[in-house]
Design an enzyme around this catalytic site. Structure first.
Site, PDB file in Angstrom:
ATOM      1  N   ASP A  12       6.521 -30.449  11.205  1.00  0.00           N
ATOM      2  CA  ASP A  12       5.323 -29.865  10.465  1.00  0.00           C
ATOM      3  C   ASP A  12       6.038 -28.939   9.191  1.00  0.00           C
ATOM      4  O   ASP A  12       6.426 -27.775   9.494  1.00  0.00           O
ATOM      5  CB  ASP A  12       4.305 -29.049  11.026  1.00  0.00           C
ATOM      6  CG  ASP A  12       3.068 -28.605  10.183  1.00  0.00           C
ATOM      7  OD1 ASP A  12       2.898 -29.308   8.916  1.00  0.00           O
ATOM      8  OD2 ASP A  12       2.608 -27.447  10.057  1.00  0.00           O
ATOM      9  N   GLU A  73       5.081 -34.710   8.631  1.00  0.00           N
ATOM     10  CA  GLU A  73       3.968 -34.825   8.070  1.00  0.00           C
ATOM     11  C   GLU A  73       4.196 -35.108   6.448  1.00  0.00           C
ATOM     12  O   GLU A  73       4.747 -34.498   5.785  1.00  0.00           O
ATOM     13  CB  GLU A  73       2.905 -33.412   8.123  1.00  0.00           C
ATOM     14  CG  GLU A  73       1.676 -33.455   7.468  1.00  0.00           C
ATOM     15  CD  GLU A  73       0.757 -32.083   7.852  1.00  0.00           C
ATOM     16  OE1 GLU A  73       0.636 -31.894   8.973  1.00  0.00           O
ATOM     17  OE2 GLU A  73       0.386 -31.499   6.823  1.00  0.00           O
ATOM     18  N   ASP A 146       1.456 -24.241  13.206  1.00  0.00           N
ATOM     19  CA  ASP A 146       2.554 -25.025  13.018  1.00  0.00           C
ATOM     20  C   ASP A 146       3.048 -25.748  14.115  1.00  0.00           C
ATOM     21  O   ASP A 146       3.418 -27.036  13.717  1.00  0.00           O
ATOM     22  CB  ASP A 146       3.661 -24.259  12.046  1.00  0.00           C
ATOM     23  CG  ASP A 146       2.953 -23.253  11.037  1.00  0.00           C
ATOM     24  OD1 ASP A 146       2.940 -23.535  10.011  1.00  0.00           O
ATOM     25  OD2 ASP A 146       2.586 -22.284  11.556  1.00  0.00           O
TER      26      ASP A 146
END
Lengths: 201, 201
Positions: A12, A73, A146
């Site tokens: 992430d 991501e 996260d």
């Protein structure tokens, strides 16, 4: 990790907090936690040093845990403007580290991740954390968000990969099974629409 | 390069074309071309491979020409949406390569670059190319525009750096001198406003 599992590093991306999560996903789609953490860089460091800190952190995870694939991501320009450029730069670093380690990389959108993990593309962070903890049989919710998002990315990637075909389990993914169980335990009506459950296959 | 010059690598980040330009800038602000080029990555390569190609290209320029500092164009989220994420990722790669080579990095906005090089923050690409060619005493305009932009970035950085203090030349930067000369030669009125000339110091 056996030959029957796929080890995925989910990332992430972020400058201040970059979530990293490694999971082993078996052919029956069950998953095991290998590593989870957050790489942090100091806000008052120059941008080039911050990116180098992120790169070093990701390289260390790759070296220690040897993932077969990296899932990152996907960042969109229309997101929070004040941080989106740093997030995009961090995502570029994550993809570069993958390529330079000889690993394939993939990107998934936040809604793809949420749909794969919770069955609902607009799930909130808490729902994602809850499902990740359930699927990985964790005693507590992964923190910070996260870190949970990195694990969700890794799970999403494994479940969306065709090689990891659905097996036993009544045609349900582990997320869907866990979700169904959670619902059956719940006294109150779920807030989450179930009409568009995606298998992630 | 002597101890009296500053060698700057300017980078105009991009996935398809990443401009790189190296200049030596003397204390009197005069500048010499060292290297200019464009690193290209194949549009049909996966994103992680494209970023690795950009990184390898920039590392090669750093290794061959040994700049003292790297200047990278600052990317904004509100720019062309279809390519801005790739541009941001490439800029992250450029900054990372600088940091991992032990070099300081700086970012400059397009209008800072245009103002430093042409004296006009809204100059068009042709004006920037023309001034870069004039300052570096090139026989032809640097092509493509990405290469000219990289050289302009490098010049901008050197001229904005306090260590490179203004010297002789009637208080004018080379850009301003060249601009004044060009104007005096020109038969037609210049289209460029001169009321807000910035020295870049």
């Amino acid at each position: 990790m056996t030959s029957r599992t796929l080890r995925v590093l989910g990332i992430d991306p972020g400058l201040t907090r970059c979530g990293v999560g490694v999971v082993d996903v078996a052919r029956d789609r069950s998953a095991t936690l290998v590593h989870v953490g957050v790489i942090r860089s100091a806000v008052d460091d120059p941008i080039e040093r911050r990116l180098a800190t992120i790169a070093a952190g990701i390289r260390a995870v790759v070296a220690e845990h040897g993932p077969a694939v990296v899932a990152v991501e996907r960042v969109f320009a229309q997101h929070n403007r004040s941080t989106v450029m740093g997030t995009a730069q961090a995502s570029g670093i994550a993809l570069l580290v993958a390529a330079e380690a000889g690993l394939p990389a993939a990107t998934h959108t936040p809604s793809e991740v949420k749909a794969a993990v919770t069955g609902y593309g607009a799930a909130d962070k808490r729902q994602v954390q809850t499902m990740v903890a359930r699927v990985l049989r964790l005693d507590a919710l992964p923190q910070p968000a996260d870190a949970a998002d990195a694990l969700a990315l890794a799970l999403c990637h494994a479940w969306r990969t065709p090689a990891s075909t659905p097996a036993a389990g009544g045609g349900l993914t582990p997320a869907q099974r866990a979700w169904a169980e959670a619902e059956s335990r719940s006294k109150s009506p779920t807030r989450v629409a179930r009409t568009k459950i995606r298998t992630g296959a």
